[in-house]
Design a protein around this motif. Structure first.
Motif, PDB file in Angstrom:
ATOM      1  N   TYR A  17       0.859  -1.169   0.025  1.00  0.00           N
ATOM      2  CA  TYR A  17      -0.087   0.162  -0.001  1.00  0.00           C
ATOM      3  C   TYR A  17       0.891   1.292  -0.091  1.00  0.00           C
ATOM      4  N   ILE A  18       0.712   2.090  -0.871  1.00  0.00           N
ATOM      5  CA  ILE A  18       1.348   3.319  -1.166  1.00  0.00           C
ATOM      6  C   ILE A  18       0.614   4.668  -1.063  1.00  0.00           C
ATOM      7  N   MET A  19       0.758   5.520  -0.308  1.00  0.00           N
ATOM      8  CA  MET A  19       0.064   6.775  -0.293  1.00  0.00           C
ATOM      9  C   MET A  19       0.850   7.905  -0.350  1.00  0.00           C
ATOM     10  N   GLN A  20       0.453   9.038  -1.036  1.00  0.00           N
ATOM     11  CA  GLN A  20       1.113  10.319  -0.855  1.00  0.00           C
ATOM     12  C   GLN A  20       0.217  11.447  -1.376  1.00  0.00           C
ATOM     13  N   VAL A  21       0.257  12.627  -0.721  1.00  0.00           N
ATOM     14  CA  VAL A  21      -0.436  13.696  -0.925  1.00  0.00           C
ATOM     15  C   VAL A  21       0.251  14.688  -1.603  1.00  0.00           C
ATOM     16  N   PHE A  22      -0.217  15.191  -2.908  1.00  0.00           N
ATOM     17  CA  PHE A  22       0.506  16.114  -3.577  1.00  0.00           C
ATOM     18  C   PHE A  22      -0.386  17.390  -3.490  1.00  0.00           C
ATOM     19  N   SER A  23       0.283  18.513  -3.399  1.00  0.00           N
ATOM     20  CA  SER A  23      -0.344  19.832  -3.614  1.00  0.00           C
ATOM     21  C   SER A  23      -0.761  20.202  -5.047  1.00  0.00           C
ATOM     22  N   ALA A  24      -1.216  19.301  -5.868  1.00  0.00           N
ATOM     23  CA  ALA A  24      -1.738  19.610  -7.086  1.00  0.00           C
ATOM     24  C   ALA A  24      -3.109  19.078  -7.253  1.00  0.00           C
ATOM     25  N   LYS A  25      -3.686  19.524  -8.327  1.00  0.00           N
ATOM     26  CA  LYS A  25      -5.094  19.277  -8.614  1.00  0.00           C
ATOM     27  C   LYS A  25      -5.349  17.767  -8.857  1.00  0.00           C
ATOM     28  N   PRO A  26      -6.330  16.994  -8.683  1.00  0.00           N
ATOM     29  CA  PRO A  26      -6.402  15.662  -9.177  1.00  0.00           C
ATOM     30  C   PRO A  26      -6.292  15.523 -10.567  1.00  0.00           C
ATOM     31  N   ALA A  27      -6.841  16.263 -11.607  1.00  0.00           N
ATOM     32  CA  ALA A  27      -6.737  16.150 -12.907  1.00  0.00           C
ATOM     33  C   ALA A  27      -5.364  16.072 -13.413  1.00  0.00           C
ATOM     34  N   LEU A  28      -4.501  16.607 -12.646  1.00  0.00           N
ATOM     35  CA  LEU A  28      -2.853  16.843 -13.117  1.00  0.00           C
ATOM     36  C   LEU A  28      -2.319  15.409 -12.813  1.00  0.00           C
ATOM     37  N   ILE A  29      -2.551  15.121 -11.565  1.00  0.00           N
ATOM     38  CA  ILE A  29      -2.141  13.611 -10.919  1.00  0.00           C
ATOM     39  C   ILE A  29      -2.779  12.743 -11.941  1.00  0.00           C
ATOM     40  N   TRP A  30      -4.190  12.679 -12.235  1.00  0.00           N
ATOM     41  CA  TRP A  30      -4.547  11.865 -13.075  1.00  0.00           C
ATOM     42  C   TRP A  30      -3.842  11.691 -14.681  1.00  0.00           C
ATOM     43  N   ASN A  31      -3.598  12.878 -15.061  1.00  0.00           N
ATOM     44  CA  ASN A  31      -2.981  13.202 -16.330  1.00  0.00           C
ATOM     45  C   ASN A  31      -1.510  12.592 -16.285  1.00  0.00           C
ATOM     46  N   SER A 109       4.326 -10.656 -11.577  1.00  0.00           N
ATOM     47  CA  SER A 109       3.389  -9.340 -12.137  1.00  0.00           C
ATOM     48  C   SER A 109       2.641  -9.220 -10.842  1.00  0.00           C
ATOM     49  N   GLY A 110       2.270  -7.701 -10.766  1.00  0.00           N
ATOM     50  CA  GLY A 110       1.414  -7.435  -9.784  1.00  0.00           C
ATOM     51  C   GLY A 110       0.225  -6.843 -10.139  1.00  0.00           C
ATOM     52  N   ASN A 111      -0.877  -6.778  -9.483  1.00  0.00           N
ATOM     53  CA  ASN A 111      -2.213  -6.235  -9.976  1.00  0.00           C
ATOM     54  C   ASN A 111      -2.170  -4.879  -9.161  1.00  0.00           C
ATOM     55  N   TRP A 112      -2.352  -3.731  -9.836  1.00  0.00           N
ATOM     56  CA  TRP A 112      -2.319  -2.288  -9.128  1.00  0.00           C
ATOM     57  C   TRP A 112      -3.766  -1.736  -9.149  1.00  0.00           C
ATOM     58  N   LEU A 113      -4.194  -1.110  -8.169  1.00  0.00           N
ATOM     59  CA  LEU A 113      -5.413  -0.294  -8.046  1.00  0.00           C
ATOM     60  C   LEU A 113      -4.790   1.167  -7.656  1.00  0.00           C
ATOM     61  N   VAL A 114      -4.959   2.096  -8.520  1.00  0.00           N
ATOM     62  CA  VAL A 114      -4.522   3.504  -8.361  1.00  0.00           C
ATOM     63  C   VAL A 114      -5.811   4.217  -8.328  1.00  0.00           C
ATOM     64  N   GLY A 115      -5.915   4.994  -7.225  1.00  0.00           N
ATOM     65  CA  GLY A 115      -6.793   5.933  -6.725  1.00  0.00           C
ATOM     66  C   GLY A 115      -6.347   7.407  -6.628  1.00  0.00           C
ATOM     67  N   VAL A 116      -7.277   8.390  -7.259  1.00  0.00           N
ATOM     68  CA  VAL A 116      -6.958   9.692  -7.091  1.00  0.00           C
ATOM     69  C   VAL A 116      -7.971  10.535  -6.606  1.00  0.00           C
ATOM     70  N   THR A 117      -7.971  10.944  -5.281  1.00  0.00           N
ATOM     71  CA  THR A 117      -8.975  11.686  -4.706  1.00  0.00           C
ATOM     72  C   THR A 117      -8.555  13.200  -4.391  1.00  0.00           C
ATOM     73  N   GLY A 118      -9.505  13.996  -4.517  1.00  0.00           N
ATOM     74  CA  GLY A 118      -9.282  15.458  -3.984  1.00  0.00           C
ATOM     75  C   GLY A 118      -9.423  15.582  -2.654  1.00  0.00           C
ATOM     76  N   VAL A 119      -8.378  16.287  -2.046  1.00  0.00           N
ATOM     77  CA  VAL A 119      -8.294  16.615  -0.627  1.00  0.00           C
ATOM     78  C   VAL A 119      -8.070  18.296  -0.343  1.00  0.00           C
ATOM     79  N   GLU A 120      -8.452  18.505   0.809  1.00  0.00           N
ATOM     80  CA  GLU A 120      -8.067  19.908   0.996  1.00  0.00           C
ATOM     81  C   GLU A 120      -6.459  20.125   0.583  1.00  0.00           C
ATOM     82  N   GLU A 121      -5.497  19.425   0.910  1.00  0.00           N
ATOM     83  CA  GLU A 121      -4.130  19.926   0.632  1.00  0.00           C
ATOM     84  C   GLU A 121      -3.990  19.749  -1.116  1.00  0.00           C
ATOM     85  N   GLY A 122      -4.801  19.041  -1.713  1.00  0.00           N
ATOM     86  CA  GLY A 122      -4.533  18.838  -3.330  1.00  0.00           C
ATOM     87  C   GLY A 122      -5.172  17.371  -3.720  1.00  0.00           C
TER      88      GLY A 122
END
Length: 164
Positions: A17-31, A109-122
């Motif tokens: 499990y990996i988690m990081q909060v970015f100070s960027a908009k969700p659409a930017l991370i998605w792209n 090989s690994g099965n990945w699930l990537v989630g992108v969620t808007g939060v107050e910090e980005g």
């Protein structure tokens, strides 16, 4: 810019499990996770480079890529996309390939699930990776996955800050 990356392993379940909060908009991370021209800028740990061979970001689509060392040595990989929930999550199976793009069965090989969620910090990025066994997970960890993926996430963060 030194955002903490949470990196947890569950050896018994063969998962990461990996988690990081970015100070960027969700659409930017998605792209940056779904467009090959952006993935190429951060997916390989420096001084390696990433080069797209083929990409179709769609259910049953694929991203084939090469990781190239400064000396020209190449490692080959691919992601096979499954379900995509636009701007929210997607999952894929990642695996190593030979130079013809065929899966190397000896490397897990690994099965990945990537989630992108808007939060107050980005944006909160979550990644869950499942392997078939604790042994497969250990093989990947022995290949220095944690340090390598931490490095590329840091590179992504640097790249996002250059856009500010």
């Amino acid at each position: 810019m030194d955002t903490k990356i949470v990196f947890n392993t569950d050896e018994n379940a063969g998962s990461l499990y990996i988690m990081q909060v970015f100070s960027a908009k969700p659409a930017l991370i998605w792209n940056h996770f779904t467009q090959s021209n952006l993935l190429e800028k951060w997916w390989a740990p420096k001084p390696w480079k990433c080069e797209t061979v083929e990409m179709k970001f769609a259910p049953d689509g694929i991203w084939k890529y090469n990781l190239i060392s400064p000396e020209g040595e190449k490692h080959y990989g691919a992601l096979k996309y499954h379900e995509i929930n636009l701007h929210r999550s997607f999952d894929f199976t990642e695996y190593f390939t030979d130079d013809k793009g065929e899966k190397i069965e000896e490397v897990p090989s690994g099965n990945w699930l990537v989630g992108v969620t808007g939060v107050e910090e980005g944006t909160k990025l979550t990644i869950n990776i499942q392997y078939n066994s604790a042994e497969e997970l250990q093989t990947i960890l022995d290949m220095e996955f944690e340090s390598g993926f931490t490095e590329v996430l840091n590179q992504l963060e640097e790249l996002l800050h250059k856009k500010d």
